[in-house]
Write a protein that holds these residues in place. Structure first.
Motif, PDB file in Angstrom:
ATOM      1  N   SER A   3      25.766 -39.113 -43.023  1.00 29.18           N
ATOM      2  CA  SER A   3      25.187 -38.396 -41.884  1.00 29.18           C
ATOM      3  C   SER A   3      25.027 -36.909 -42.178  1.00 29.18           C
ATOM      4  O   SER A   3      24.433 -36.178 -41.381  1.00 29.18           O
ATOM      5  CB  SER A   3      26.081 -38.578 -40.658  1.00 29.18           C
ATOM      6  OG  SER A   3      27.386 -38.059 -40.919  1.00 29.18           O
ATOM      7  N   ASP A   4      25.534 -36.446 -43.324  1.00 28.37           N
ATOM      8  CA  ASP A   4      25.443 -35.028 -43.680  1.00 28.37           C
ATOM      9  C   ASP A   4      24.108 -34.648 -44.295  1.00 28.37           C
ATOM     10  O   ASP A   4      23.779 -33.465 -44.384  1.00 28.37           O
ATOM     11  CB  ASP A   4      26.560 -34.654 -44.660  1.00 28.37           C
ATOM     12  CG  ASP A   4      27.940 -34.754 -44.034  1.00 28.37           C
ATOM     13  OD1 ASP A   4      28.032 -34.585 -42.803  1.00 28.37           O
ATOM     14  OD2 ASP A   4      28.903 -35.012 -44.766  1.00 28.37           O
ATOM     15  N   TYR A   5      23.351 -35.620 -44.769  1.00 25.58           N
ATOM     16  CA  TYR A   5      22.074 -35.310 -45.404  1.00 25.58           C
ATOM     17  C   TYR A   5      21.029 -34.840 -44.380  1.00 25.58           C
ATOM     18  O   TYR A   5      20.965 -35.354 -43.263  1.00 25.58           O
ATOM     19  CB  TYR A   5      21.510 -36.533 -46.117  1.00 25.58           C
ATOM     20  CG  TYR A   5      22.141 -36.840 -47.456  1.00 25.58           C
ATOM     21  CD1 TYR A   5      22.161 -35.897 -48.475  1.00 25.58           C
ATOM     22  CD2 TYR A   5      22.689 -38.095 -47.704  1.00 25.58           C
ATOM     23  CE1 TYR A   5      22.724 -36.188 -49.703  1.00 25.58           C
ATOM     24  CE2 TYR A   5      23.250 -38.401 -48.930  1.00 25.58           C
ATOM     25  CZ  TYR A   5      23.265 -37.444 -49.932  1.00 25.58           C
ATOM     26  OH  TYR A   5      23.829 -37.741 -51.145  1.00 25.58           O
ATOM     27  N   VAL A   6      20.213 -33.907 -44.826  1.00 24.78           N
ATOM     28  CA  VAL A   6      19.050 -33.477 -44.053  1.00 24.78           C
ATOM     29  C   VAL A   6      17.804 -33.919 -44.814  1.00 24.78           C
ATOM     30  O   VAL A   6      17.617 -33.521 -45.972  1.00 24.78           O
ATOM     31  CB  VAL A   6      19.025 -31.952 -43.868  1.00 24.78           C
ATOM     32  CG1 VAL A   6      17.744 -31.513 -43.170  1.00 24.78           C
ATOM     33  CG2 VAL A   6      20.248 -31.494 -43.100  1.00 24.78           C
ATOM     34  N   PRO A   7      16.959 -34.768 -44.241  1.00 26.14           N
ATOM     35  CA  PRO A   7      15.750 -35.205 -44.941  1.00 26.14           C
ATOM     36  C   PRO A   7      14.591 -34.241 -44.726  1.00 26.14           C
ATOM     37  O   PRO A   7      14.376 -33.748 -43.621  1.00 26.14           O
ATOM     38  CB  PRO A   7      15.458 -36.568 -44.304  1.00 26.14           C
ATOM     39  CG  PRO A   7      16.001 -36.446 -42.922  1.00 26.14           C
ATOM     40  CD  PRO A   7      17.166 -35.497 -42.988  1.00 26.14           C
ATOM     41  N   ILE A   8      13.872 -33.963 -45.792  1.00 27.49           N
ATOM     42  CA  ILE A   8      12.628 -33.187 -45.708  1.00 27.49           C
ATOM     43  C   ILE A   8      11.565 -33.952 -46.480  1.00 27.49           C
ATOM     44  O   ILE A   8      11.851 -34.565 -47.496  1.00 27.49           O
ATOM     45  CB  ILE A   8      12.792 -31.755 -46.255  1.00 27.49           C
ATOM     46  CG1 ILE A   8      13.366 -31.766 -47.682  1.00 27.49           C
ATOM     47  CG2 ILE A   8      13.649 -30.916 -45.342  1.00 27.49           C
ATOM     48  CD1 ILE A   8      13.428 -30.386 -48.318  1.00 27.49           C
ATOM     49  N   SER A   9      10.335 -33.921 -45.981  1.00 24.62           N
ATOM     50  CA  SER A   9       9.300 -34.787 -46.543  1.00 24.62           C
ATOM     51  C   SER A   9       7.987 -34.051 -46.746  1.00 24.62           C
ATOM     52  O   SER A   9       7.718 -33.016 -46.112  1.00 24.62           O
ATOM     53  CB  SER A   9       9.056 -35.993 -45.625  1.00 24.62           C
ATOM     54  OG  SER A   9      10.211 -36.772 -45.479  1.00 24.62           O
ATOM     55  N   ALA A  10       7.179 -34.603 -47.621  1.00 15.32           N
ATOM     56  CA  ALA A  10       5.817 -34.141 -47.846  1.00 15.32           C
ATOM     57  C   ALA A  10       4.984 -35.343 -48.249  1.00 15.32           C
ATOM     58  O   ALA A  10       5.524 -36.366 -48.699  1.00 15.32           O
ATOM     59  CB  ALA A  10       5.766 -33.066 -48.931  1.00 15.32           C
ATOM     60  N   TYR A  20      16.610 -35.892 -49.648  1.00 18.54           N
ATOM     61  CA  TYR A  20      17.816 -35.846 -48.840  1.00 18.54           C
ATOM     62  C   TYR A  20      18.742 -34.799 -49.441  1.00 18.54           C
ATOM     63  O   TYR A  20      19.188 -34.932 -50.578  1.00 18.54           O
ATOM     64  CB  TYR A  20      18.486 -37.215 -48.805  1.00 18.54           C
ATOM     65  CG  TYR A  20      17.691 -38.235 -48.022  1.00 18.54           C
ATOM     66  CD1 TYR A  20      17.915 -38.429 -46.663  1.00 18.54           C
ATOM     67  CD2 TYR A  20      16.697 -38.989 -48.642  1.00 18.54           C
ATOM     68  CE1 TYR A  20      17.184 -39.359 -45.939  1.00 18.54           C
ATOM     69  CE2 TYR A  20      15.952 -39.918 -47.929  1.00 18.54           C
ATOM     70  CZ  TYR A  20      16.198 -40.097 -46.579  1.00 18.54           C
ATOM     71  OH  TYR A  20      15.462 -41.007 -45.863  1.00 18.54           O
ATOM     72  N   VAL A  21      19.013 -33.759 -48.667  1.00 18.31           N
ATOM     73  CA  VAL A  21      19.720 -32.591 -49.183  1.00 18.31           C
ATOM     74  C   VAL A  21      20.850 -32.210 -48.225  1.00 18.31           C
ATOM     75  O   VAL A  21      20.764 -32.453 -47.020  1.00 18.31           O
ATOM     76  CB  VAL A  21      18.726 -31.416 -49.384  1.00 18.31           C
ATOM     77  CG1 VAL A  21      18.078 -31.024 -48.073  1.00 18.31           C
ATOM     78  CG2 VAL A  21      19.375 -30.224 -50.054  1.00 18.31           C
TER      79      VAL A  21
END
Length: 237
Positions: A3-10, A20-21
């Protein structure tokens, strides 16, 4: 997984790239996303169409990077060391692992006995990435990635011939990139990239071999790669 990951997409064409960072490495995560998206577009053009609708990158708590098909891990140490510039391992290894979607994911190989068939090509792909996206950093890349280590060893050595990671990387990855550089100088860009596209297509979903690599190359050029092979390959095996 966490649950700690922050997803960013392109989005690149019809492919969604998702990274996932961890929150404290958000800026580095955006750099990984930019690199992966740029490398994906480039290798899609140079090698073959990317075969999946998604490409996923996950920040990992172990060193270095690790490729899978449509997915790769990238070590937290690179995110933590990111200084805001593509001059560093974060960008370089992200491009390398993206290249594995072709050299490993598409065209497979025996990663124990013939690791150069994916690692040398993935390392050479780092150079192509910098040539296209950061041409002013090409000389930096050669020094940072290759020359400062004064690499030695046979490109076609197996994993069992190395006692440590450094000698393995020097021989297979770094001298592998030097081999591809010299092969490029011998045959020229037009022939080299036509060969790589053909090699990728004919080995799609299969395990490539050294014999296949050079037999397909011979179909694309009358140039004799013998002297280059002798310089980098153990021909007595």
């Amino acid at each position: 997984v966490s649950s700690d990951y922050v997803p960013i997409s392109a989005t690149v064409g019809s492919t969604t790239v998702t990274c996932y960072v961890f929150p404290e490495h958000a800026a580095a995560g955006r750099a990984v996303l930019k690199t992966t998206a740029g490398a994906l577009a480039l290798f899609d053009e140079l090698y073959a169409p990317y075969g999946h609708s998604d490409l996923v990158v996950v920040e990992a708590d172990f060193p270095d990077g690790m490729e899978y098909d449509g997915f790769y891990f990238l070590g937290s140490e690179y995110y933590a060391a990111y200084g805001g510039s593509p001059k560093g391992y974060l960008t370089d290894i992200a491009a390398h692992e993206t290249a594995h979607m072709w050299w490993y994911g598409l065209a497979g190989n025996d990663q124990a006995l013939e690791p150069w068939l994916d690692e040398a090509l993935a390392t050479f792909s780092e150079l192509l990435f910098y040539e296209r996206l950061y041409p002013d950093l090409v000389d930096w890349w050669w020094d940072f990635r290759v020359q400062r280590f004064y690499p030695r060893g046979w490109v076609n050595s197996t994993i069992y011939q190395h006692r440590g990671f450094r000698s393995y990387v020097d021989a297979v990855y770094l001298r592998g990139a030097l081999f591809m550089r010299d092969l490029r100088e011998l045959v020229g860009d037009e022939v080299l990239f036509a060969f790589l596209r053909d090699y990728a297509a004919r080995n799609a979903g299969r395990l490539a071999t050294r014999e296949g690599f050079f037999s397909i190359l011979a179909e694309h050029t009358p140039s004799d790669p013998g002297p280059v092979i002798e310089l980098y390959f153990d021909t007595l095996e």
